[in-house]
Design an enzyme around this catalytic site. Structure first.
Site, short mmCIF file in Angstrom:
data_model
loop_
_atom_site.label_atom_id
_atom_site.label_comp_id
_atom_site.label_asym_id
_atom_site.label_seq_id
_atom_site.Cartn_x
_atom_site.Cartn_y
_atom_site.Cartn_z
N ASN A 140 64.56 1.04 130.60
CA ASN A 140 63.37 1.90 130.60
C ASN A 140 63.04 2.25 129.15
O ASN A 140 63.74 3.05 128.53
CB ASN A 140 63.68 3.17 131.42
CG ASN A 140 62.55 4.17 131.39
OD1 ASN A 140 61.41 3.83 131.05
ND2 ASN A 140 62.83 5.42 131.75
N LYS A 146 60.62 3.92 128.08
CA LYS A 146 59.91 5.21 128.02
C LYS A 146 58.67 5.06 127.12
O LYS A 146 58.11 3.96 127.07
CB LYS A 146 60.83 6.33 127.53
CG LYS A 146 62.18 6.34 128.27
CD LYS A 146 62.92 7.61 128.09
CE LYS A 146 64.33 7.46 128.65
NZ LYS A 146 64.90 8.70 129.05
N HIS A 186 61.18 9.65 138.33
CA HIS A 186 62.05 9.79 137.15
C HIS A 186 62.06 11.26 136.74
O HIS A 186 61.04 11.95 136.85
CB HIS A 186 61.52 8.90 136.02
CG HIS A 186 62.48 8.82 134.87
ND1 HIS A 186 62.59 9.83 133.93
CD2 HIS A 186 63.39 7.88 134.52
CE1 HIS A 186 63.53 9.49 133.05
NE2 HIS A 186 64.03 8.32 133.39
N GLU A 192 61.83 12.73 134.04
CA GLU A 192 60.78 13.14 133.09
C GLU A 192 59.44 13.31 133.82
O GLU A 192 58.63 14.16 133.44
CB GLU A 192 60.69 12.12 131.94
CG GLU A 192 61.91 12.25 131.03
CD GLU A 192 62.37 10.95 130.39
OE1 GLU A 192 61.59 9.99 130.32
OE2 GLU A 192 63.54 10.91 129.95
N GLU A 232 70.46 9.68 138.89
CA GLU A 232 70.37 10.05 137.48
C GLU A 232 70.47 11.57 137.34
O GLU A 232 69.47 12.28 137.51
CB GLU A 232 69.02 9.60 136.91
CG GLU A 232 68.79 8.12 136.95
CD GLU A 232 67.88 7.68 135.81
OE1 GLU A 232 68.34 6.92 134.96
OE2 GLU A 232 66.73 8.14 135.76
N GLY A 279 69.19 11.09 128.41
CA GLY A 279 68.77 11.23 127.01
C GLY A 279 69.55 12.27 126.24
O GLY A 279 69.14 12.69 125.17
N SER A 303 72.38 8.29 129.92
CA SER A 303 73.08 8.08 128.65
C SER A 303 74.09 6.94 128.69
O SER A 303 75.13 7.01 128.04
CB SER A 303 73.77 9.38 128.20
OG SER A 303 72.80 10.37 127.92
N GLY A 359 68.10 3.96 129.50
CA GLY A 359 66.97 4.39 128.67
C GLY A 359 67.20 4.01 127.23
O GLY A 359 66.99 2.86 126.82
N GLY A 360 67.71 4.96 126.43
CA GLY A 360 67.87 4.79 124.99
C GLY A 360 68.53 3.47 124.59
O GLY A 360 68.03 2.77 123.70
C1 PEP Z 1 66.42 6.89 131.87
O1 PEP Z 1 65.42 6.78 131.18
O2 PEP Z 1 66.35 6.79 133.09
C2 PEP Z 1 67.71 7.17 131.23
C3 PEP Z 1 68.80 7.19 131.97
O3 PEP Z 1 67.69 7.39 129.88
P1 PEP Z 1 68.98 7.45 128.90
O4 PEP Z 1 69.78 6.20 129.16
O5 PEP Z 1 68.40 7.47 127.53
O6 PEP Z 1 69.74 8.67 129.25
#
Ligand code: PEP
Length: 261
Positions: free
Chosen positions: A11, A13, A96, A98, A168, A174, A214, A235-236
């Site tokens: 993702n 983002k 999600h 966010e 999640e 994040g 994360s 994500g990151g």
């Molecule tokens: C996400 O965007 O769903 C996510 C889990 O981000 P991150 O891996 O950065 O925590």
């Protein structure tokens, strides 16, 4: 899709513009070996979906929408519908954290989006997870139950096969604070129990459930080793081609060890 195949979703983002997404895809395509036992999914900015769909090798990567509106057409300025994404993306993220917490999407919005995705041949990835406060209050199971019931309210048993669940925990997204594997197993078993109550035991055993929060190349293997985890939502770390490639290889190694495609 059977649970033998791990799903790894990146993702991006609100990162990487159209040009950067294209360069990134080019780099990643040179690093990732297509594997029969891993489905790699990229969720770029909506603006880049169309151009990446022309650039991507569909054998190597599938595309996902990060968001879409639940109506198919009409006077909804600024929105993009699942109907418009139909045939371009295979997956769509829904709920999600966010979207829930920054954009205040309600359970009704989320359930309508799950329906819109299914109606348009897109597999919804329904994201659910407890906040730090719910966790501290011992409310994790209730939160997961309520988000599952809310998101799946109009989904029939036949349609459930299309839905992927992503566990999640909000506090882990994040933040660099990832959940310990035993907590992930407990949460995903609770999710399967809820699905079993709603749709029966076979549906719960068949359901594909991912972990996200994360995940890095150093922690991915710990989650992928859990029998209840069918993949990862990243994500990151998905913005780093080396880290993301490593995570994909770890998914391949954790699976049934099949050859390259
Ligand atoms: C996400 O965007 O769903 C996510 C889990 O981000 P991150 O891996 O950065 O925590």
């Amino acid at each position: 899709m059977s649970r033998d195949k791990k799903i790894i979703i990146g993702n991006f983002k609100m990162n990487l513009n159209v040009h950067e997404s294209s360069l990134y895809l080019h780099t990643l395509a040179g690093m990732v070996k297509p594997r029969r036992n891993v489905e790699v999914v990229l969720a770029p900015t909506t603006l880049a979906i169309q151009s990446l769909s022309l650039q991507v090798s569909h054998r190597q990567f599938k595309l996902a929408a990060q968001n879409f509106y639940w109506r198919d057409h009409g006077p909804y300025t600024g929105e993009v519908s699942a109907t418009m994404l139909r045939g371009i993306v295979k997956y769509g993220l829904v709920g999600h954290s966010e979207r829930r917490h920054v954009f205040h999407e309600s359970d009704k919005d989320i359930r309508d989006k799950v329906q819109a995705a299914i109606r348009n041949g897109i597999r919804p990835v329904l994201c659910i997870g407890e906040t730090a406060a719910e966790r501290a209050d011992g409310e994790t199971q209730h939160a997961l139950h309520d988000q599952l019931v809310g998101g799946l309210a109009n989904v029939t048993s036949d349609e459930l096969e299309q839905v992927i669940i992503a566990y999640e925990p909000v506090w882990a997204i994040g933040t660099g604070q990832n959940a310990v594997p035993s907590d992930v197993t407990a949460a995903i078993q609770a999710i399967r129990n809820h699905i079993s109550h709603l749709y029966g035991k076979p549906a719960a055993e068949f359901a594909q459930v991912l972990y996200g929060g994360s995940v890095t190349a150093s922690t991915a293997a710990d989650y992928l080793a859990l029998p209840d985890v069918d993949g990862l939502l990243v994500g990151g770390a998905s913005l780093d081609a080396h880290a993301f490639t490593q995570i994909i290889e770890l998914a391949h190694q954790s699976g049934s060890g099949e050859e390259e495609l």
